[in-house]
Design a protein around this motif. Sequence first.
Motif, PDB file in Angstrom:
ATOM      1  N   GLY A 163      -4.306  -4.369   5.966  1.00 28.19           N
ATOM      2  CA  GLY A 163      -5.012  -3.601   4.946  1.00 28.19           C
ATOM      3  C   GLY A 163      -5.571  -4.492   3.852  1.00 28.19           C
ATOM      4  N   ASP A 164      -6.009  -3.853   2.757  1.00 31.35           N
ATOM      5  CA  ASP A 164      -6.629  -4.584   1.657  1.00 31.35           C
ATOM      6  C   ASP A 164      -5.591  -4.803   0.561  1.00 31.35           C
ATOM      7  N   PRO A 165      -5.177  -6.041   0.304  1.00 24.97           N
ATOM      8  CA  PRO A 165      -4.126  -6.289  -0.695  1.00 24.97           C
ATOM      9  C   PRO A 165      -4.565  -5.939  -2.111  1.00 24.97           C
ATOM     10  N   VAL A 166      -5.870  -5.969  -2.385  1.00 25.32           N
ATOM     11  CA  VAL A 166      -6.344  -5.616  -3.731  1.00 25.32           C
ATOM     12  C   VAL A 166      -6.152  -4.108  -3.932  1.00 25.32           C
ATOM     13  N   GLU A 167      -6.518  -3.365  -2.887  1.00 26.24           N
ATOM     14  CA  GLU A 167      -6.387  -1.915  -2.957  1.00 26.24           C
ATOM     15  C   GLU A 167      -4.909  -1.519  -3.098  1.00 26.24           C
ATOM     16  N   LEU A 168      -4.041  -2.269  -2.433  1.00 32.95           N
ATOM     17  CA  LEU A 168      -2.604  -1.981  -2.503  1.00 32.95           C
ATOM     18  C   LEU A 168      -1.982  -2.430  -3.819  1.00 32.95           C
ATOM     19  N   ALA A 196       1.821   5.595  11.620  1.00 28.90           N
ATOM     20  CA  ALA A 196       1.473   6.192  10.327  1.00 28.90           C
ATOM     21  C   ALA A 196       2.150   5.472   9.169  1.00 28.90           C
ATOM     22  N   ASN A 197       3.182   4.697   9.465  1.00 31.20           N
ATOM     23  CA  ASN A 197       3.876   3.961   8.384  1.00 31.20           C
ATOM     24  C   ASN A 197       3.176   2.667   8.010  1.00 31.20           C
ATOM     25  N   HIS A 198       2.184   2.302   8.749  1.00 26.42           N
ATOM     26  CA  HIS A 198       1.501   1.036   8.494  1.00 26.42           C
ATOM     27  C   HIS A 198       0.670   1.139   7.216  1.00 26.42           C
ATOM     28  N   PRO A 199       0.777   0.163   6.326  1.00 29.91           N
ATOM     29  CA  PRO A 199      -0.016   0.272   5.083  1.00 29.91           C
ATOM     30  C   PRO A 199      -1.505   0.219   5.381  1.00 29.91           C
ATOM     31  N   GLY A 200      -2.277   1.044   4.727  1.00 34.08           N
ATOM     32  CA  GLY A 200      -3.726   1.072   4.922  1.00 34.08           C
ATOM     33  C   GLY A 200      -4.132   1.734   6.222  1.00 34.08           C
ATOM     34  N   GLU A 201      -3.157   2.341   6.843  1.00 35.50           N
ATOM     35  CA  GLU A 201      -3.439   2.949   8.148  1.00 35.50           C
ATOM     36  C   GLU A 201      -4.467   4.069   8.033  1.00 35.50           C
ATOM     37  N   THR A 249       0.823 -13.621  -2.417  1.00 40.20           N
ATOM     38  CA  THR A 249      -0.392 -14.106  -1.752  1.00 40.20           C
ATOM     39  C   THR A 249      -0.127 -14.090  -0.253  1.00 40.20           C
ATOM     40  N   GLY A 250      -1.153 -14.364   0.522  1.00 40.99           N
ATOM     41  CA  GLY A 250      -0.952 -14.332   1.969  1.00 40.99           C
ATOM     42  C   GLY A 250      -2.258 -14.189   2.710  1.00 40.99           C
ATOM     43  N   SER A 251      -2.229 -13.327   3.700  1.00 42.05           N
ATOM     44  CA  SER A 251      -3.400 -13.225   4.564  1.00 42.05           C
ATOM     45  C   SER A 251      -3.739 -11.759   4.821  1.00 42.05           C
ATOM     46  N   THR A 252      -5.025 -11.493   4.930  1.00 41.26           N
ATOM     47  CA  THR A 252      -5.469 -10.142   5.309  1.00 41.26           C
ATOM     48  C   THR A 252      -6.368 -10.265   6.529  1.00 41.26           C
ATOM     49  N   PHE A 253      -6.268  -9.251   7.409  1.00 36.43           N
ATOM     50  CA  PHE A 253      -6.931  -9.391   8.723  1.00 36.43           C
ATOM     51  C   PHE A 253      -8.290  -8.726   8.827  1.00 36.43           C
ATOM     52  N   LEU A 254      -8.775  -8.149   7.760  1.00 35.07           N
ATOM     53  CA  LEU A 254     -10.067  -7.466   7.806  1.00 35.07           C
ATOM     54  C   LEU A 254     -10.057  -6.327   8.825  1.00 35.07           C
ATOM     55  N   SER A 255      -8.923  -5.659   8.942  1.00 40.23           N
ATOM     56  CA  SER A 255      -8.815  -4.624   9.960  1.00 40.23           C
ATOM     57  C   SER A 255      -9.825  -3.507   9.765  1.00 40.23           C
ATOM     58  N   LEU A 256     -10.109  -3.237   8.491  1.00 40.37           N
ATOM     59  CA  LEU A 256     -11.001  -2.123   8.195  1.00 40.37           C
ATOM     60  C   LEU A 256     -12.364  -2.336   8.833  1.00 40.37           C
ATOM     61  N   ASP A 257     -12.921  -3.531   8.661  1.00 40.40           N
ATOM     62  CA  ASP A 257     -14.220  -3.846   9.260  1.00 40.40           C
ATOM     63  C   ASP A 257     -14.125  -3.813  10.770  1.00 40.40           C
ATOM     64  N   LEU A 258     -13.029  -4.404  11.247  1.00 36.52           N
ATOM     65  CA  LEU A 258     -12.937  -4.584  12.692  1.00 36.52           C
ATOM     66  C   LEU A 258     -12.653  -3.270  13.422  1.00 36.52           C
ATOM     67  N   ALA A 259     -12.116  -2.283  12.678  1.00 36.21           N
ATOM     68  CA  ALA A 259     -11.814  -0.994  13.311  1.00 36.21           C
ATOM     69  C   ALA A 259     -13.063  -0.416  13.973  1.00 36.21           C
ATOM     70  N   GLY A 260     -14.168  -0.428  13.224  1.00 36.76           N
ATOM     71  CA  GLY A 260     -15.417   0.087  13.778  1.00 36.76           C
ATOM     72  C   GLY A 260     -15.916  -0.767  14.918  1.00 36.76           C
ATOM     73  N   GLY A 305       3.602  -6.417   7.586  1.00 31.15           N
ATOM     74  CA  GLY A 305       3.407  -4.990   7.781  1.00 31.15           C
ATOM     75  C   GLY A 305       3.929  -4.130   6.640  1.00 31.15           C
ATOM     76  N   PRO A 306       4.505  -2.981   6.956  1.00 34.75           N
ATOM     77  CA  PRO A 306       4.882  -1.986   5.952  1.00 34.75           C
ATOM     78  C   PRO A 306       5.902  -2.520   4.959  1.00 34.75           C
ATOM     79  N   ALA A 307       6.690  -3.513   5.366  1.00 37.84           N
ATOM     80  CA  ALA A 307       7.723  -4.045   4.484  1.00 37.84           C
ATOM     81  C   ALA A 307       7.127  -4.533   3.174  1.00 37.84           C
ATOM     82  N   THR A 308       5.867  -4.989   3.203  1.00 45.21           N
ATOM     83  CA  THR A 308       5.222  -5.510   2.004  1.00 45.21           C
ATOM     84  C   THR A 308       5.207  -4.462   0.895  1.00 45.21           C
ATOM     85  N   ARG A 309       5.071  -3.213   1.300  1.00 41.91           N
ATOM     86  CA  ARG A 309       5.002  -2.153   0.294  1.00 41.91           C
ATOM     87  C   ARG A 309       6.306  -2.047  -0.496  1.00 41.91           C
ATOM     88  N   ALA A 310       7.410  -2.313   0.193  1.00 46.92           N
ATOM     89  CA  ALA A 310       8.707  -2.248  -0.479  1.00 46.92           C
ATOM     90  C   ALA A 310       8.901  -3.433  -1.419  1.00 46.92           C
TER      91      ALA A 310
END
Lengths: 323, 597
Positions: free
Chosen positions: A115-120, A167-172, A134-145, A95-100
């Motif tokens: 969120g999108d690690p490339v965008e971040l 609101a603190n979640h990255p890519g939120e 490296t790690g994993s991304t959940f494709l939340s953006l697509d799945l939101a819709g 989650g948000p800790a990644t940003r730090a």
Amino acid sequence: MKRRDFIALMGAALACPAAALAQNQARVYRIYWLSTQAQPDPFLDGFREGLRAKGYVEGRNVVLELHYAIGNPQALREVASELRRGKVDLAVSSGPATRAMTAVAEVPVLFALSGDPVELGLVKSLGEPGGNFTGSTFLSLDLAGKRVELLKEVLPNLRKLAVFSNANHPGEQSEWRATREAAQKLGVEPIYVPFSGASEFDSPLEKVGQVHADALLVFPDVLTMVHRAKIADFAMAHRLPSMFGWSEYCDAGGLLSYGANQRATYFWLATYADRILRGEKPADLPVFQPTRFELVVNLRTAQRLGIDLDKSSILFRANRVIE
Amino acid sequence: MTRPRRSLFFKYFITLFVAVVVPLVLGAITEAWFAFRDNRLYLNEILQVEARSAADRIQAFTDGIRDQLGWVVQFPWTEGEDDRRRIDGLRLLQQVPAVVSLSMIDPSGIERVFVSRVSMNRAGRGSDMSADPPVAGARANRVWYGPVHYRRDSEPYMQIAVAGNRAAAGVVVADINLKLIWDIIAAIKIGDTGHALVLDDAGRLIAHPDISLVLRSGAGAGDLSRLKSSVSEANGSAVSTTGEDGKSVVALAVRAPNVGWTVIAEQPVLEAYESIRAALWRSVILIFIGIVFSLVLAYWRACRMWGPIRQLEKGVERIGMGQFDHRITIQSRDELEQLAARFNQMAEELGTSQQKSERINRLKQFLAPQVAELVEHSDPRLLDGQRREVVAIFGDLRGFTAFSARAEPDAVMAVLRQYYEAIGAVTARHEATLIRFAGDGVMVLVNAPVTCESPADRGVRLAIDMQAAVQSLAGTWSAGGSAIGFGVGVATGAATVGTLGYQGRLDYTAIGSVVNLASRLCSLAGDGQVLLDSAVRERVGNGFALSSIGERPIKGYDRALEIFAVNGRNMSASGLGPAGDSSLERPRQGLALAETT
């Protein structure tokens, strides 16, 4: 050709290949677990399970150092700088800790992001991360819709949708944008109810009750995950059909969930941890995306809300139905 | 003596060593070669089976998707059935996990329904897709397999389009997530670490047990293309090459026909040939043990052969140098020991025969050759000291001192030579013992060391013959202007006889008054005279004509002794009185050295 092979083989046989038994069994690896949330930590359980499956035993050959900086960006930065000094083999963030962690270049970092690690800016590309992340991304953006669409299928009369989000979640923000666009296409009015951090959790939730929505959409996030039972109870109390990102929410009483299996993701993250501890570089390990998404329906909740799902296509599409 | 250039030791050593090691090495190599061939055939079969099975499963995977898609385009399109089609699509998504999204296109090429796991579904008239390659391809061939592409540079995807039996049934286009082939490929295990992988025509990785390699999309395409071409060249048989991770592998390729992919089954060389490597190691260890064993054996055997031969050589060398008492000690219980025994025997015999010849030579100095032989072949103690009745005969020349002072040395030596030859011949004839001669004097013993019958007779005869022989010589000498005569004294009695002297110079001699007496008698005797003591006279009895010449005082005797002269035969003819002829010098000391006073 064959004769040459034979001679080469004889040579190789006599050269006595030193078996690659170099793995240092006595070594104790230190893994730094960093999260903005507090225990209980459902993701940590999945990760630990994965480590055990790879043959790691906590305390014997691996030590997990747990650091929780709940909603305090300053504390996160301090943790990150501590990380740069300490002798740590691997850091895992969620989650948000990644940003730090973006400033950390000294140790390999494994992340699990919606969120999108490339965008971040964490990785160069999904196929070749190129750095120490490296790690994993959940494709939340697509799945939101997709979540709005599924909710609309269950509730054809859906007009107003309360969106509860950390609101603190990255890519939120991108997730909210995707949700809004999907809702508009489906003729639904989304009502954005953000909160920031655990301290500001209860009053925004109360606010959800006041917007007179037809349904509740909760963005998947560690904090909402930890408080999933509270949210589910709240939704039931306000007779709100709810939609979530992960199946754990449905187990807690939510109506629907659609998304990747979290436990599986963190379980799998442990295999990357194993490979990094064995010496592979995060730069060469592609960011993983989930392949299977599970749709979970809590039929009990549906009955209590008075929703008849029998005529909907949702039941045959569900991967799991909680009765 | 020079050492041989190639020692027997090394010949034996090398021969034995080679005899063990060469067959061992040849055997091991042959064994390894056959094991390698069998292993290779077996490996080929295993890889073939695994690659074929992977290809079949991939075929089944795509065929399954194709069949499921075909089920969606069974009926012709009619108006207002979009919702039913959408449900069909959703059910298909449910059925086939690999399908991510599905487009259903009506006969006019318009997209009517789109369902997806990720994106939002669409229904109703969409865009015109009739010109898209999937639609066109499916319309032409009923089934169309798209190329592999990577989404977001990571996930491999492909499109499969299927057209209905009739044009009116439309076309369905599905997006397939190829990551799901991983399940098929990951299930294939060849040995412990062998695996299968799938490449498309461009050499890009579609499936690999390590999914992260697939997700790296284009990375490593060069290595993979090289692997693919080198394996494909072999046409379905296994080759040794470098795998995608840079390690040596044995690999085999087959084609998955409908999609045109290449399935490669590979196993690391180290593992593939593990069993024969183990066999090779066993052989190497066996050869090593064989080498050590043959080294020890060859060394031991060569030593056992070489040592005794050196010993023999040294022994023979010492025996050759005259050390006949040297013995070669070899205890090998074989022919060499026997040979050593023969050498020892030879040395012993050589020693014996040398001793014998030395003894004979010594005896011959003072014995007649036949007497010497007799002594040699009878009791060896014959020469030991003992008391014995002997006859001693002394003789010397008269007038020799004056002659030798006057004559040339050549003439002196010639006279002496003739004199000794004559004395020697007479002594030998009578088998007496010539004890010694010094200057013109000689001493002869009878009955020692070899006993004979009536020694006195023999002694007297010998003296007479000796006198006669010298007298006949003296005639010729006198002719040369020199008056040389010869006198003989004979006595008998007990004397001590034996060898006397020191190492290298031994003489047989007689010691006793009889010797002195004979010497005195000789001194008394005039030229041509033979004087005897009374003991001789008693012994010979009447065999000879003897006459007493009265009692004479003899040095060393208390009273005068009666002395007899031989008159027999021609003795008297000389007419010389015993004390007469003062022209001749008085007898000198003569053989005074034998005198014991």
